[in-house]
Write a protein that holds these residues in place. Structure first.
Motif, short mmCIF file in Angstrom:
data_model
loop_
_atom_site.label_atom_id
_atom_site.label_comp_id
_atom_site.label_asym_id
_atom_site.label_seq_id
_atom_site.Cartn_x
_atom_site.Cartn_y
_atom_site.Cartn_z
N ALA A 202 0.83 -1.20 0.00
CA ALA A 202 0.00 0.00 0.00
C ALA A 202 0.86 1.25 0.00
CB ALA A 202 -0.92 -0.01 1.22
N LEU A 203 1.98 1.21 0.70
CA LEU A 203 2.88 2.36 0.73
C LEU A 203 3.48 2.61 -0.64
CD1 LEU A 203 3.88 4.33 2.92
CD2 LEU A 203 5.88 2.88 3.20
N LEU A 204 3.85 1.55 -1.34
CA LEU A 204 4.38 1.71 -2.69
C LEU A 204 3.31 2.24 -3.64
CD1 LEU A 204 6.52 -1.54 -3.11
CD2 LEU A 204 7.36 0.81 -2.90
N THR A 205 2.06 1.78 -3.47
CA THR A 205 0.98 2.29 -4.29
C THR A 205 0.75 3.77 -4.04
OG1 THR A 205 -0.10 0.12 -4.28
CG2 THR A 205 -1.46 2.01 -4.87
N GLY A 206 0.76 4.18 -2.78
CA GLY A 206 0.61 5.60 -2.46
C GLY A 206 1.74 6.43 -3.01
N PHE A 207 2.97 5.91 -2.94
CA PHE A 207 4.11 6.62 -3.52
C PHE A 207 3.94 6.80 -5.02
CE2 PHE A 207 7.99 5.89 -5.99
CZ PHE A 207 8.72 7.03 -5.66
N THR A 208 3.52 5.76 -5.70
CA THR A 208 3.35 5.84 -7.15
C THR A 208 2.23 6.80 -7.53
OG1 THR A 208 4.02 3.52 -7.25
CG2 THR A 208 3.13 4.48 -9.25
N LEU A 209 1.13 6.80 -6.77
CA LEU A 209 0.04 7.72 -7.04
C LEU A 209 0.48 9.17 -6.82
CD1 LEU A 209 -2.94 5.83 -5.35
CD2 LEU A 209 -2.67 6.28 -7.79
N ALA A 210 1.21 9.42 -5.74
CA ALA A 210 1.69 10.78 -5.48
C ALA A 210 2.68 11.22 -6.55
CB ALA A 210 2.35 10.84 -4.10
N PHE A 211 3.54 10.30 -6.99
CA PHE A 211 4.49 10.62 -8.05
C PHE A 211 3.78 10.93 -9.36
CE2 PHE A 211 7.37 9.07 -11.47
CZ PHE A 211 8.35 10.06 -11.35
N ALA A 212 2.78 10.12 -9.71
CA ALA A 212 2.04 10.35 -10.95
C ALA A 212 1.29 11.68 -10.91
CB ALA A 212 1.07 9.20 -11.19
N ARG A 213 0.71 12.01 -9.75
CA ARG A 213 0.01 13.29 -9.63
C ARG A 213 1.01 14.45 -9.74
NH1 ARG A 213 -4.48 15.93 -7.31
NH2 ARG A 213 -4.22 18.09 -7.96
#
Length: 282
Positions: A202-213
């Motif tokens: 979940a932490l990696l998913t949140g990191f990727t979402l924040a990076f994409a945004r």
């Protein structure tokens, strides 16, 4: 054997649905996605293909374009890493502790979702400018530098990490941690060997979402960045500048490169979410 498989497939399609009209709804879904998403993106790719590989490569290799991509991706990466650390801390506090004002803080996490990005950019600029409430006390410049971009992207991307990690922490079973403590594990060992492996997807998913945004962010950045070519100019702003200069070929080439980058980021997000679901199912 083949007939059995075909029969099972036919039966699966014949199963009644809660909402009837699968064919009609599927047709509307495909038509809607085509009009809103697929056709515009296909038109962009078709427009870029008219440049040819040589023309596309020539546009992307311009020093100003390379600098804009470097600023965009590096600042988005830095902000996503910061949000990964502090987003985990915020989620941990909201889940594990009860304190006065907890619901207010929990609601404030979603403020960047509701706040217009231009308003966020103006507010951050007023705070971190040289004569701002915070900037006047800092020994270094924040506004109108790449550091200002990182501040804006951190503000925008924090909810993605918090809201991704928070449900996983809420679903964690305290009995597992209690069992580890009863076996002699200290707090750090419990976190690093029991809690962190469970929340890491979940932490990696949140990191990727924040990076994409952060890569695609525009409104909150242009006010605080200063927009100096080669220093604090981001790719979305460069596309707007190309359009204002009637350089449609250059804008299309840069937009296509961003489209490809967004596709790979979306693919990474989907893979991480699939991994997270697989771990929870296991």
């Amino acid at each position: 054997m083949t007939g059995l498989v075909a029969g099972n497939l036919r039966d699966s399609f014949r199963k009644p649905s809660i909402l009837p009209g699968f064919g009609i709804t599927l047709g509307f879904t495909v038509a809607y996605l085509s009009l809103i998403v697929l056709i515009p993106l296909a038109g962009l790719a078709l427009k870029a293909s008219g440049l040819g590989f040589g023309g596309l490569w020539a546009v992307l290799m311009e020093p100003r374009v390379i600098a804009a991509f470097r600023v965009t991706f590096l600042t988005a990466l830095a902000a996503a890493l910061i949000n990964t650390v502090f987003g985990l801390l915020v989620a941990w506090v909201l889940v594990r502790y009860q304190f006065p004002g907890r619901r207010v803080i929990d609601a404030l996490v979603d403020l960047p979702f509701a706040l217009p990005t231009a308003v966020a950019g103006i507010a951050l600029t007023a705070l971190y400018a040289g004569n701002g409430w915070i900037g006047q006390f800092l020994p270094f410049r924040v506004a109108f530098t790449p550091l200002g971009i990182i501040v804006a992207l951190t503000f925008i991307g924090l909810p993605f990490v918090v809201r991704t990690v928070q449900p996983v922490l809420q679903d964690a079973e305290p009995e597992v941690e209690e069992a580890a403590a009863s076996l002699g594990a200290n707090r750090w060992q419990i976190f690093s060997r029991v809690v962190f492996p469970a929340i890491m997807p979940a932490l990696l998913t949140g990191f990727t979402l924040a990076f994409a945004r952060g890569v695609g962010e525009y409104g909150s950045v242009i006010f605080i960045a200063g927009n100096l070519p080669g220093v604090s100019e981001i790719v979305p702003l460069l596309i707007i500048i190309k359009l204002e200069q009637f350089d449609y070929a250059g804008a299309t080439a840069i937009a296509t490169a961003m489209l490809v980058a967004s596709f790979f980021l979306l693919l990474a997000i989907n893979l991480l979410q699939h991994w997270t679901r697989a771990r929870h199912a296991g």
